[in-house]
Design an enzyme around this catalytic site. Structure first.
Site, PDB file in Angstrom:
ATOM      1  CB  CYS A   3      -9.302   5.176   0.308  1.00  0.00           C
ATOM      2  SG  CYS A   3      -7.660   5.472   1.018  1.00  0.00           S
TER       3      CYS A   3
ATOM      4  CB  CYS B 241      -2.844   0.978  -2.755  1.00  0.00           C
ATOM      5  SG  CYS B 241      -2.813   2.710  -3.274  1.00  0.00           S
TER       6      CYS B 241
ATOM      7  CG  HIS C 279      -5.644   5.434   4.735  1.00  0.00           C
ATOM      8  ND1 HIS C 279      -4.983   5.041   3.596  1.00  0.00           N
ATOM      9  CD2 HIS C 279      -4.693   5.890   5.593  1.00  0.00           C
ATOM     10  CE1 HIS C 279      -3.693   5.265   3.753  1.00  0.00           C
ATOM     11  NE2 HIS C 279      -3.484   5.779   4.946  1.00  0.00           N
TER      12      HIS C 279
ATOM     13  CG  ASP D 250      -1.848   1.199   1.267  1.00  0.00           C
ATOM     14  OD1 ASP D 250      -2.579   1.405   0.280  1.00  0.00           O
ATOM     15  OD2 ASP D 250      -1.839   1.938   2.263  1.00  0.00           O
ATOM     16  CB  SER D 251       0.214   4.771  -0.791  1.00  0.00           C
ATOM     17  OG  SER D 251      -0.982   4.932  -0.050  1.00  0.00           O
TER      18      SER D 251
ATOM     19  CD  GLU E 258      -1.012   7.827   6.483  1.00  0.00           C
ATOM     20  OE1 GLU E 258      -0.057   8.624   6.509  1.00  0.00           O
ATOM     21  OE2 GLU E 258      -1.092   6.882   5.665  1.00  0.00           O
TER      22      GLU E 258
END
Length: 268
Positions: free
Chosen positions: A184, A73, A186, A10-11, A152
Site C-alpha cells: 500500500c 494505489c 501509505h 491515489d485514493s 493520515e
C-alpha cells in the site's frame, strides 16, 4: 509532447510516496497529482466502485494533458488497472507488478509476505504475479486496515503504531518469511517501524520506488522524457480537504507545495 506532465493518482495521500520517488529519480519531470481524499479509503470498496472512481480520475488527468499515468494505489491497480488500460490512450503504470518482480527476484528462502489493504490482499494479484515469475515461491498475505488511518493522522512514530505493526505482522514472521512487500503506498511512511519489528533478516520491498523506476524505463523507451534542463511544475488536486492535504504533502515531499486545489471528478 515530451514536456507534458505525468499524471499520478491515489485514493488519498499515500501516492505521495510514489511522487517522492519520481521527483528524486526524474527531477526534471512535471507531475499532476490527484488524491481522492473525499472517497478514501478504497481498500474496503468493491471492484466495480473502484473501477468507476479510477476511470473518472484517469479522464480528469487526461483533460489536463498528461503524457502518462501512474496508478499510485495498490487497490486501484488490483481492481481497475486492466480496465482503464484498455480505455486510456497514454501509457499507464500500476504499482503491483514492479513490487512483485522485485520481491520474486530478491527472496532468499522463497517465502514472501504481502501487507496491504483488504482489497489488495483479497485480489491475490501480488501472489499471482510473484508465482508467475517463480512458481516455487510461497506468498502469504496480511490485510492491515489500521495502517492507513495511522499514517493520515500523523502517528507514524507513535508507540501505538508500533504495537499495531507487531500485531499485524507477527503472523507473517511466524511463517519464516524473509521479504515483506509494502503493498500500500501509505506503508513506506511506516517503513522504519515495520523494519524495527520485522528485524534485519527481513527485506522490505517498496513498490513506490520500483514504480518510479519502471516509469523511467517506460518514458525512456517511448522517447517521452522531457527535454534536458526543463524546470518542473507540479500541480496537486484533491476531492476534499485541500489545506490538510497540502500540509501533509509538505511534510514528505522534497519540494514545497504552495497550492492544492479541490476538484470534483465525478463529472469526468
Amino acid at each position: 509532447m515530451n514536456n507534458l506532465p505525468i499524471g499520478v493518482f491515489d485514493s488519498g495521500v499515500g501516492g505521495l510516496t510514489v511522487c517522492k520517488e519520481i521527483m528524486k529519480m526524474l527531477p526534471e519531470e512535471s507531475i499532476i497529482y490527484f488524491g481522492d481524499t473525499a472517497r478514501v479509503p478504497y481498500g474496503n470498496k468493491s471492484k466495480e466502485t473502484i473501477t468507476v472512481y479510477s476511470r473518472q480520475i484517469a479522464n480528469f488527468l487526461l483533460s489536463k494533458g498528461v503524457k502518462a499515468i501512474v496508478v499510485a494505489c495498490n487497490t486501484a491497480s488490483a481492481f481497475a488497472l486492466e480496465t482503464i488500460c484498455s480505455e486510456i490512450p497514454v501509457p499507464i503504470i500500476g504499482v503491483i507488478k514492479p513490487g512483485a518482480r522485485t520481491a520474486a527476484a530478491g527472496t532468499r528462502n522463497g517465502r514472501i509476505g504481502i501487507i496491504g489493504t483488504e482489497g489488495t490482499i483479497k485480489s491475490g494479484l501480488y501472489k499471482q504475479f510473484i508465482q508467475q515469475i517463480n512458481p516455487s515461491v510461497e506468498v502469504f498475505g496480511k490485510a492491515c486496515p489500521l495502517f492507513v488511518p495511522l499514517v493520515e493522522e500523523g502517528m507514524a512514530d507513535d508507540w501505538i503504531t508500533k504495537e499495531v505493526v507487531k500485531r499485524y505482522i507477527s503472523e507473517l514472521l511466524d511463517r519464516d518469511i524473509d521479504t515483506i512487500v509494502l503493498g500500500c503506498t501509505h506503508y513506506p511512511l511506516l517503513r522504519k517501524v515495520i523494519g524495527e519489528v520485522a528485524g534485519e533478516g527481513v527485506s522490505l520491498v517498496n513498490p513506490a520506488y520500483e514504480t518510479a523506476r519502471e516509469l523511467s524505463q517506460v518514458l525512456t523507451g517511448g522517447k517521452l522524457l522531457c527535454e534536458p534542463g526543463s524546470a518542473p511544475h507540479h500541480i496537486f488536486y484533491v476531492s476534499d480537504g485541500a489545506e490538510k492535504f497540502r500540509d501533509f504533502a509538505n511534510s514528505i515531499l522534497p519540494c514545497e507545495i504552495i497550492e492544492t486545489k479541490d476538484v470534483n471528478v465525478k463529472t469526468f
